[in-house]
Design a protein around this motif. Structure first.
Motif, PDB file in Angstrom:
ATOM      1  N   TYR A   1       0.835  -1.200   0.000  1.00 47.15           N
ATOM      2  CA  TYR A   1       0.000   0.000   0.000  1.00 47.15           C
ATOM      3  C   TYR A   1       0.870   1.250   0.000  1.00 47.15           C
ATOM      4  CZ  TYR A   1      -3.721  -3.279   1.047  1.00 47.15           C
ATOM      5  OH  TYR A   1      -4.609  -4.324   0.980  1.00 47.15           O
ATOM      6  N   VAL A   2       0.537   2.175  -0.901  1.00 51.10           N
ATOM      7  CA  VAL A   2       1.341   3.378  -1.094  1.00 51.10           C
ATOM      8  C   VAL A   2       0.432   4.582  -1.278  1.00 51.10           C
ATOM      9  CG1 VAL A   2       3.203   2.055  -2.208  1.00 51.10           C
ATOM     10  CG2 VAL A   2       1.418   3.117  -3.620  1.00 51.10           C
TER      11      VAL A   2
ATOM     12  N   THR B   1      -5.000   9.562  -0.977  1.00 46.16           N
ATOM     13  CA  THR B   1      -5.571   8.353  -1.554  1.00 46.16           C
ATOM     14  C   THR B   1      -4.614   7.177  -1.384  1.00 46.16           C
ATOM     15  OG1 THR B   1      -6.767   9.650  -3.217  1.00 46.16           O
ATOM     16  CG2 THR B   1      -6.508   7.296  -3.634  1.00 46.16           C
ATOM     17  N   VAL B   2      -5.089   6.109  -0.789  1.00 44.06           N
ATOM     18  CA  VAL B   2      -4.284   4.892  -0.649  1.00 44.06           C
ATOM     19  C   VAL B   2      -4.430   4.063  -1.915  1.00 44.06           C
ATOM     20  CG1 VAL B   2      -3.971   2.751   0.655  1.00 44.06           C
ATOM     21  CG2 VAL B   2      -4.538   4.885   1.846  1.00 44.06           C
ATOM     22  N   HIS B   3      -3.290   3.628  -2.460  1.00 43.50           N
ATOM     23  CA  HIS B   3      -3.281   2.771  -3.644  1.00 43.50           C
ATOM     24  C   HIS B   3      -2.667   1.425  -3.282  1.00 43.50           C
ATOM     25  CE1 HIS B   3      -3.565   6.785  -5.449  1.00 43.50           C
ATOM     26  NE2 HIS B   3      -4.032   6.213  -6.535  1.00 43.50           N
ATOM     27  N   ALA B   4      -3.183   0.377  -3.881  1.00 37.67           N
ATOM     28  CA  ALA B   4      -2.563  -0.939  -3.783  1.00 37.67           C
ATOM     29  C   ALA B   4      -1.627  -1.103  -4.979  1.00 37.67           C
ATOM     30  CB  ALA B   4      -3.621  -2.036  -3.785  1.00 37.67           C
ATOM     31  N   LEU B   5      -0.353  -1.303  -4.715  1.00 40.98           N
ATOM     32  CA  LEU B   5       0.651  -1.430  -5.767  1.00 40.98           C
ATOM     33  C   LEU B   5       1.052  -2.890  -5.913  1.00 40.98           C
ATOM     34  CD1 LEU B   5       2.779  -0.326  -7.772  1.00 40.98           C
ATOM     35  CD2 LEU B   5       4.283   0.055  -5.791  1.00 40.98           C
ATOM     36  N   LEU B   6       0.841  -3.448  -7.101  1.00 45.40           N
ATOM     37  CA  LEU B   6       1.250  -4.822  -7.371  1.00 45.40           C
ATOM     38  C   LEU B   6       2.715  -4.848  -7.786  1.00 45.40           C
ATOM     39  CD1 LEU B   6      -1.773  -6.196  -9.453  1.00 45.40           C
ATOM     40  CD2 LEU B   6      -1.282  -6.570  -7.030  1.00 45.40           C
ATOM     41  N   LEU B   7       3.476  -5.738  -7.193  1.00 45.96           N
ATOM     42  CA  LEU B   7       4.878  -5.914  -7.544  1.00 45.96           C
ATOM     43  C   LEU B   7       5.096  -7.357  -7.980  1.00 45.96           C
ATOM     44  CD1 LEU B   7       6.575  -4.044  -4.560  1.00 45.96           C
ATOM     45  CD2 LEU B   7       6.254  -3.186  -6.886  1.00 45.96           C
ATOM     46  N   PRO B   8       5.738  -7.572  -9.128  1.00 44.22           N
ATOM     47  CA  PRO B   8       6.012  -8.948  -9.553  1.00 44.22           C
ATOM     48  C   PRO B   8       7.128  -9.555  -8.716  1.00 44.22           C
ATOM     49  CG  PRO B   8       7.087  -7.421 -11.041  1.00 44.22           C
ATOM     50  CD  PRO B   8       6.298  -6.578 -10.058  1.00 44.22           C
TER      51      PRO B   8
ATOM     52  N   ALA C   1     -14.166  -6.319  -6.801  1.00 46.29           N
ATOM     53  CA  ALA C   1     -14.559  -5.577  -5.593  1.00 46.29           C
ATOM     54  C   ALA C   1     -13.311  -4.944  -4.986  1.00 46.29           C
ATOM     55  CB  ALA C   1     -15.255  -6.505  -4.600  1.00 46.29           C
ATOM     56  N   LEU C   2     -12.778  -3.951  -5.636  1.00 41.74           N
ATOM     57  CA  LEU C   2     -11.534  -3.326  -5.201  1.00 41.74           C
ATOM     58  C   LEU C   2     -11.770  -2.415  -3.994  1.00 41.74           C
ATOM     59  CD1 LEU C   2      -9.953  -2.374  -8.659  1.00 41.74           C
ATOM     60  CD2 LEU C   2      -9.434  -4.362  -7.221  1.00 41.74           C
ATOM     61  N   GLU C   3     -10.927  -2.567  -2.973  1.00 37.54           N
ATOM     62  CA  GLU C   3     -11.005  -1.688  -1.808  1.00 37.54           C
ATOM     63  C   GLU C   3     -10.301  -0.362  -2.062  1.00 37.54           C
ATOM     64  OE1 GLU C   3     -11.006  -4.302   2.143  1.00 37.54           O
ATOM     65  OE2 GLU C   3      -9.197  -4.615   0.947  1.00 37.54           O
ATOM     66  N   THR C   4      -9.271  -0.376  -2.882  1.00 36.93           N
ATOM     67  CA  THR C   4      -8.500   0.819  -3.206  1.00 36.93           C
ATOM     68  C   THR C   4      -8.145   0.771  -4.690  1.00 36.93           C
ATOM     69  OG1 THR C   4      -6.386  -0.243  -2.735  1.00 36.93           O
ATOM     70  CG2 THR C   4      -7.470   0.875  -0.894  1.00 36.93           C
ATOM     71  N   PRO C   5      -7.803   1.906  -5.293  1.00 33.21           N
ATOM     72  CA  PRO C   5      -7.290   1.862  -6.672  1.00 33.21           C
ATOM     73  C   PRO C   5      -6.022   1.014  -6.736  1.00 33.21           C
ATOM     74  CG  PRO C   5      -7.787   4.126  -5.994  1.00 33.21           C
ATOM     75  CD  PRO C   5      -7.874   3.284  -4.769  1.00 33.21           C
ATOM     76  N   VAL C   6      -5.823   0.329  -7.854  1.00 37.98           N
ATOM     77  CA  VAL C   6      -4.684  -0.575  -8.014  1.00 37.98           C
ATOM     78  C   VAL C   6      -3.676   0.022  -8.991  1.00 37.98           C
ATOM     79  CG1 VAL C   6      -3.943  -2.873  -8.769  1.00 37.98           C
ATOM     80  CG2 VAL C   6      -6.080  -2.597  -7.488  1.00 37.98           C
ATOM     81  N   LEU C   7      -2.418   0.001  -8.614  1.00 37.75           N
ATOM     82  CA  LEU C   7      -1.329   0.439  -9.474  1.00 37.75           C
ATOM     83  C   LEU C   7      -0.529  -0.771  -9.941  1.00 37.75           C
ATOM     84  CD1 LEU C   7       0.086   3.367  -7.296  1.00 37.75           C
ATOM     85  CD2 LEU C   7      -1.386   3.594  -9.301  1.00 37.75           C
ATOM     86  N   MET C   8      -0.107  -0.747 -11.201  1.00 37.47           N
ATOM     87  CA  MET C   8       0.761  -1.781 -11.752  1.00 37.47           C
ATOM     88  C   MET C   8       1.925  -1.074 -12.441  1.00 37.47           C
ATOM     89  SD  MET C   8      -2.146  -4.298 -13.393  1.00 37.47           S
ATOM     90  CE  MET C   8      -2.975  -2.899 -14.190  1.00 37.47           C
TER      91      MET C   8
ATOM     92  N   LEU D   1      -3.911   3.878   6.598  1.00 33.36           N
ATOM     93  CA  LEU D   1      -4.128   2.432   6.589  1.00 33.36           C
ATOM     94  C   LEU D   1      -5.052   2.011   7.724  1.00 33.36           C
ATOM     95  CD1 LEU D   1      -0.688   0.736   5.749  1.00 33.36           C
ATOM     96  CD2 LEU D   1      -2.637   1.170   4.256  1.00 33.36           C
ATOM     97  N   ALA D   2      -4.830   2.596   8.897  1.00 37.02           N
ATOM     98  CA  ALA D   2      -5.650   2.224  10.051  1.00 37.02           C
ATOM     99  C   ALA D   2      -7.127   2.516   9.804  1.00 37.02           C
ATOM    100  CB  ALA D   2      -5.149   2.965  11.291  1.00 37.02           C
ATOM    101  N   ALA D   3      -7.411   3.623   9.132  1.00 35.31           N
ATOM    102  CA  ALA D   3      -8.806   3.989   8.883  1.00 35.31           C
ATOM    103  C   ALA D   3      -9.502   2.996   7.957  1.00 35.31           C
ATOM    104  CB  ALA D   3      -8.861   5.393   8.275  1.00 35.31           C
ATOM    105  N   ARG D   4      -8.725   2.257   7.172  1.00 38.09           N
ATOM    106  CA  ARG D   4      -9.303   1.298   6.230  1.00 38.09           C
ATOM    107  C   ARG D   4      -9.139  -0.142   6.693  1.00 38.09           C
ATOM    108  NH1 ARG D   4      -7.504   5.732   3.948  1.00 38.09           N
ATOM    109  NH2 ARG D   4      -8.536   6.641   2.124  1.00 38.09           N
TER     110      ARG D   4
END
Length: 298
Positions: free
Chosen positions: A13-14, A27-34, A69-76, A275-278
């Motif tokens: 999370y970033v 805005t909290v984003h979920a960042l996918l890392l390979p 059902a995304l909780e946050t926007p996703v970054l790739m 993060l705590a708020a979510r």
């Protein structure tokens, strides 16, 4: 060298900052890392929905990420073979090489046609009087007659392209010369297992086949830490880490669900109120993987 700790793909999370000197937004984003070997658990390769288009990249839901059902926007991250240059003009010339819009010739052929002798200046071949710009020092010796060059239409030439084909028969015929071997090296087109890619580009001017264009999966950005960066995620390079650059366009009539953005990402601490708020927390090993695989802004 430090051993990689990103043995599996990860979701962290970033928050994003458009500039390192500007505070991030909320805005909290979920960042996918390979993973280190290029595995993406949340992406999969499958047949394209378009006839004759081969394969495409599609979302794949997992226990940690439900694409429906995304909780946050996703970054790739848009990853691929990177080439860094120091000016926009050279970046445009390299893009034209990847498009196959060049003419191969030698330094001897240029001289015989009245172009005079040329010397090496970075990736370019220039007249001795033009060597180095503001740099001091004498130019190097002239290039040997057999030195392989690429003739590319100047980015400001009136005859640069007509129907995506380089034309030297009309308009202002200003061209630039690039050193073929060096260009192949920085673009990842030479060496073992990739020589066929260069041969395809050499045939582009003759056949104009769309599949001989290696600039179809390219992004380019300017990073103040490095310069102008060209990122090539073309599937011909067969790099699993580049899957994001191969995500297909949506079918006709449907809006795209992805868009390109450029920003700095800052990893959030578990104690961060965002993060705590979510009710979210970083996965185990997130901080170690982040420090091992990312560079802080300068």
């Amino acid at each position: 060298a430090r051993k990689s700790v990103l043995r599996i793909s990860m979701l962290v999370y970033v928050v994003l900052q458009r500039d390192a000197a500007v505070a991030p937004n909320g805005t909290v984003h979920a960042l996918l890392l390979p993973s280190s070997d290029g595995e993406w658990e949340e992406l999969s390769v499958g047949p394209s929905q378009f006839a004759g288009a081969g394969f495409g990249v599609f979302p794949r839901s997992t226990a940690r990420l439900d694409w429906g059902a995304l909780e946050t926007p996703v970054l790739m991250p848009y990853l691929g073979l990177e080439t860094v240059v120091q000016d926009a003009h050279l970046l445009k010339l390299l893009l034209r090489v990847l498009q196959g819009n060049f003419v191969p010739l030698t330094a001897g052929e240029v001289a015989a046609a009245g172009g005079g002798q040329l010397v090496a200046d970075g990736l370019c071949a220039v007249p001795p009087a033009a060597f180095g710009g503001r740099r001091r020092g004498a130019p190097p010796p002239p290039l040997a007659p057999g030195t392989e060059l690429l003739q590319v239409a100047h980015t400001c030439a009136a005859n640069a392209f007509k129907g995506k084909v380089q034309s030297l028969s009309a308009g202002r015929g200003e061209v630039c010369y690039l050193l073929s071997e060096e260009v192949q090296g920085v673009l990842g087109l030479g060496g073992e297992g990739r020589g066929h890619l260069w041969q395809l580009l050499l045939l582009h001017m003759q056949h104009q086949h769309a599949d001989r264009n290696l600039a179809t999966h390219v992004a380019h950005v300017w990073r103040k830490e490095e310069g102008y960066v060209l990122i090539n995620a073309h599937p011909a390079f067969a790099e699993p880490v580049s899957l994001v650059g191969m995500i297909n366009e949506p079918p006709a009539g449907e809006a795209p669900t992805t868009r390109m953005i450029q920003a700095y990402a800052r990893l959030l601490d578990d104690a961060d109120p965002l993060l705590a708020a979510r009710g979210l927390r970083q996965p185990d090993g997130a901080r170690e993987a982040w420090e091992a695989h990312t560079l802080p802004p300068q």
